[in-house]
Design an enzyme around this catalytic site. Sequence first.
Site, PDB file in Angstrom:
ATOM      1  N   SER A   1      81.188 155.662  62.875  1.00  0.00           N
ATOM      2  CA  SER A   1      79.950 156.026  63.538  1.00  0.00           C
ATOM      3  C   SER A   1      79.699 155.184  64.766  1.00  0.00           C
ATOM      4  CB  SER A   1      78.698 155.648  62.661  1.00  0.00           C
ATOM      5  OG  SER A   1      77.421 156.238  62.968  1.00  0.00           O
TER       6      SER A   1
ATOM      7  N   LYS B   1      54.113 162.234  67.880  1.00  0.00           N
ATOM      8  CA  LYS B   1      54.381 161.069  67.982  1.00  0.00           C
ATOM      9  C   LYS B   1      54.937 160.416  66.573  1.00  0.00           C
ATOM     10  CE  LYS B   1      53.978 156.820  69.845  1.00  0.00           C
ATOM     11  NZ  LYS B   1      54.928 156.421  70.693  1.00  0.00           N
TER      12      LYS B   1
END
Length: 245
Positions: free
Chosen positions: A28, A80
Amino acid sequence: YGLAAAQLKRFKQHGMKLTICVEQVAASGGYMMACVADRIVASPFAVLGSIGVISDLPNVYERLKREGIEFQTVTAGKYKRTLTPTKKVTDEDLKKSKEDIEEILKLFKAFVGGNRPSLDIDDVATGETWFGEDALNKGLCDELNTVDDVLTQYVDSGYNVYSVKYDPMTPVPGPLGALLPATESNKDRGIMGGIAKWVVRSIVPAMKEELASEFKSMDMGSKKVENQYMMTDPKESADRIRMEL
């Protein structure tokens, strides 16, 4: 990981060939850093890959509801807040979060593919990991070896091999603390160790200038192995300035 990868790329931007050795895991974000190398060397059982994106978050909304606890979150901006531990998860939240991580995966794949164009990026960007031999067959590394073998090969070939360590400045306790700079490694060396380190730090700029001028005089356009993977010091400056503390 992205910041670390960017810092590693600075070596290449200055014309230096970069070899990265993977002893255990480069998965990763770890592979994001490793892929910037000109040459990736992995140990036989190192794990490489995991080119994918994951996002998980515990949600305690139902439990809090049973306890009579309600969180109120005020936001400005439609997205948000999508997934949070304390709000009820909606299909719209999940859809938006999925879109976000898909975009991150596109960036990840583009970065790895740009640094290792020989990779079949769609084949390896599945989130899977591979051990040494399989990783080599997939093109995730260039050879199988340990870092000790790599360094030994350089030494046997006559290179000067240097170990560079970041040693941040830390305060020295006691009355001389305001006068003598010190580092973490000085803790067990006492005042004399601190003084010695201070003296060395005082001459480092001059040493750097001397080495820089010598390296500039080297033919960096040469295709010799030593100029591709490691710079040598033809005047043996290291022997003249080496100090053992």
